[in-house]
Scaffold this motif. Structure first.
Motif, short mmCIF file in Angstrom:
data_model
loop_
_atom_site.label_atom_id
_atom_site.label_comp_id
_atom_site.label_asym_id
_atom_site.label_seq_id
_atom_site.Cartn_x
_atom_site.Cartn_y
_atom_site.Cartn_z
N LEU A 164 0.78 -1.48 0.07
CA LEU A 164 -0.03 -0.04 0.14
C LEU A 164 0.84 1.11 -0.03
N LYS A 218 -4.23 3.27 12.81
CA LYS A 218 -5.36 3.80 11.85
C LYS A 218 -5.36 3.09 10.53
N GLN A 219 -6.38 2.23 10.03
CA GLN A 219 -6.76 1.72 8.88
C GLN A 219 -5.47 0.84 8.80
N THR A 220 -5.08 -0.12 9.61
CA THR A 220 -3.89 -0.82 9.48
C THR A 220 -4.34 -2.28 10.06
N GLY A 238 1.72 1.38 11.74
CA GLY A 238 1.34 1.41 10.32
C GLY A 238 1.06 3.04 9.86
N TRP A 274 -1.79 4.96 -0.62
CA TRP A 274 -2.71 5.29 0.27
C TRP A 274 -2.99 6.56 0.60
N ASP A 333 8.17 -4.14 11.40
CA ASP A 333 6.83 -4.98 11.59
C ASP A 333 6.22 -4.54 13.03
N ALA A 334 5.15 -4.25 13.01
CA ALA A 334 4.60 -3.80 14.58
C ALA A 334 4.88 -4.91 15.47
N ASP A 355 6.36 1.24 10.21
CA ASP A 355 5.52 0.90 9.15
C ASP A 355 6.62 -0.12 8.63
N ILE A 356 5.89 -0.91 7.69
CA ILE A 356 6.89 -1.97 7.01
C ILE A 356 7.34 -1.49 5.63
N GLU A 357 6.78 -0.25 5.47
CA GLU A 357 7.09 0.43 4.16
C GLU A 357 7.61 1.68 4.33
N LEU A 393 -5.23 -5.44 7.93
CA LEU A 393 -4.23 -5.93 7.10
C LEU A 393 -3.68 -7.07 7.80
N MET A 394 -3.82 -7.45 9.02
CA MET A 394 -3.39 -8.48 9.68
C MET A 394 -4.16 -9.82 10.00
C1 SAM Z 1 -3.96 1.82 4.80
S1 SAM Z 1 -2.39 2.43 5.37
C2 SAM Z 1 -2.85 3.55 6.65
C3 SAM Z 1 -1.53 4.41 6.87
C4 SAM Z 1 -1.97 5.39 7.99
N1 SAM Z 1 -2.20 4.83 9.14
C5 SAM Z 1 -3.20 6.38 7.81
O1 SAM Z 1 -4.31 6.27 8.11
O2 SAM Z 1 -3.18 7.28 6.72
C6 SAM Z 1 -1.86 0.83 6.18
C7 SAM Z 1 -0.25 1.16 6.50
O3 SAM Z 1 0.05 -0.12 7.53
C8 SAM Z 1 1.23 -0.68 7.20
N2 SAM Z 1 1.25 -1.98 7.54
C9 SAM Z 1 0.82 -3.17 7.44
N3 SAM Z 1 1.19 -4.23 7.92
C10 SAM Z 1 1.88 -3.71 9.00
C11 SAM Z 1 2.83 -4.24 10.02
N4 SAM Z 1 2.55 -5.48 10.32
N5 SAM Z 1 3.62 -3.42 10.78
C12 SAM Z 1 3.76 -2.12 10.56
N6 SAM Z 1 2.74 -1.50 9.45
C13 SAM Z 1 2.20 -2.19 8.72
C14 SAM Z 1 1.25 -0.64 5.49
O4 SAM Z 1 2.70 -0.69 5.18
C15 SAM Z 1 0.53 0.80 5.24
O5 SAM Z 1 1.51 1.86 5.38
#
Ligand code: SAM
Length: 235
Positions: A3, A100-102, A41, A6, A82-83, A65-67, A105-106
């Protein structure tokens, strides 16, 4: 596919959105210059950056963030990790942990682990704030296939919320809503950039057909509410 787009020049990175979101945050928790804040995230870290300036935080807020985005906010202490790995290997305690909005994805096992670890990293009056898309009456403009995928994803989100509410019966629920006004042209660009996770697994053809569908079924300007559910957990 990850992502990356986003909050890449979308309403989610606009000053208006960030200000409105932070105003909502500050109504849920009392923060001051000494507060320690973690965003799990964090994406480009705009929300944390704004909080850092408006509260004049003494300590840079931590964003993980992983990105790693090249244009990430420089006011934050960013860690590309990773979180769960971060929380397991860090002893710092926080007043606010924002997710937030993360979480969607888990998987459920990771979510359970993540929240229980977060609880151990809270200061005495600290709070965890978890945001995810409003699961009913969601107004995000979609094309047919996107809608199907979004409904599936929102149904899973409902299960996550139920799961957390059972694990933590004292969890509180609030709602955040932001009025979006955006040109359909700009929104089509966001879809082309796969701004939301439901688009990540689609083929290029599916995306192109979707863009055509959006172009023919919506007016030139899109007006809708971006609605989030906020779950609040105390120590
Ligand atoms: C939809 S985006 C939301 C970004 C931000 N929180 C916002 O609301 O604007 C989700 C983010 O979570 C990160 N992410 C996903 N899995 C993660 C993990 N296991 N640990 C840390 N970050 C993670 C993704 O790389 C991405 O940047």
């Amino acid at each position: 596919m990850s992502l990356k787009n986003w909050d890449n020049k979308t309403w989610l990175s606009s000053k208006k959105y960030i200000r409105s979101f932070n105003n909502f945050l500050l109504k849920q928790i009392r923060l001051n210059r000494d507060s320690q804040i973690l965003d799990i995230g964090c994406g480009r870290g705009k929300i944390l950056g704004f909080l850092c300036s408006s509260l004049r935080l003494k300590n840079k807020p931590v964003g993980i963030d992983i990105e790693n985005h090249k244009d990430r906010d420089k006011r934050i202490n960013f860690k590309k990790i990773d979180a769960i790995k971060y929380l397991k290997n860090n002893n710092q305690k926080f007043d606010l942990i924002l997710i937030k909005q993360t979480i969607h994805l888990m998987n459920f096992r990771e979510i359970k682990k993540l929240i229980s670890l977060c609880k151990t990293k809270l200061k005495k009056d600290g709070k965890i704030l978890i945001f995810s898309l409003e699961t009913s009456k969601n107004e995000i403009p979609t094309f047919l296939l996107m809608k199907k995928r979004l409904i599936n994803s929102l149904n899973r989100d409902k299960k996550i919320i139920l799961f957390l509410s059972k694990l933590y019966p004292n969890i509180k629920k609030k709602k955040f809503s932001f009025r979006v006004k955006i040109s359909t042209k700009k929104y089509m660009e966001m879809i082309r950039n796969r701004y939301i996770s439901t688009l990540l697994s689609m083929s290029s053809n599916q995306i192109l057909r979707g863009i055509d569908e959006i172009n023919s079924s919506y007016q030139k300007i899109l007006n809708f509410n971006d609605k989030l559910i906020c779950l609040i957990l105390n120590k």
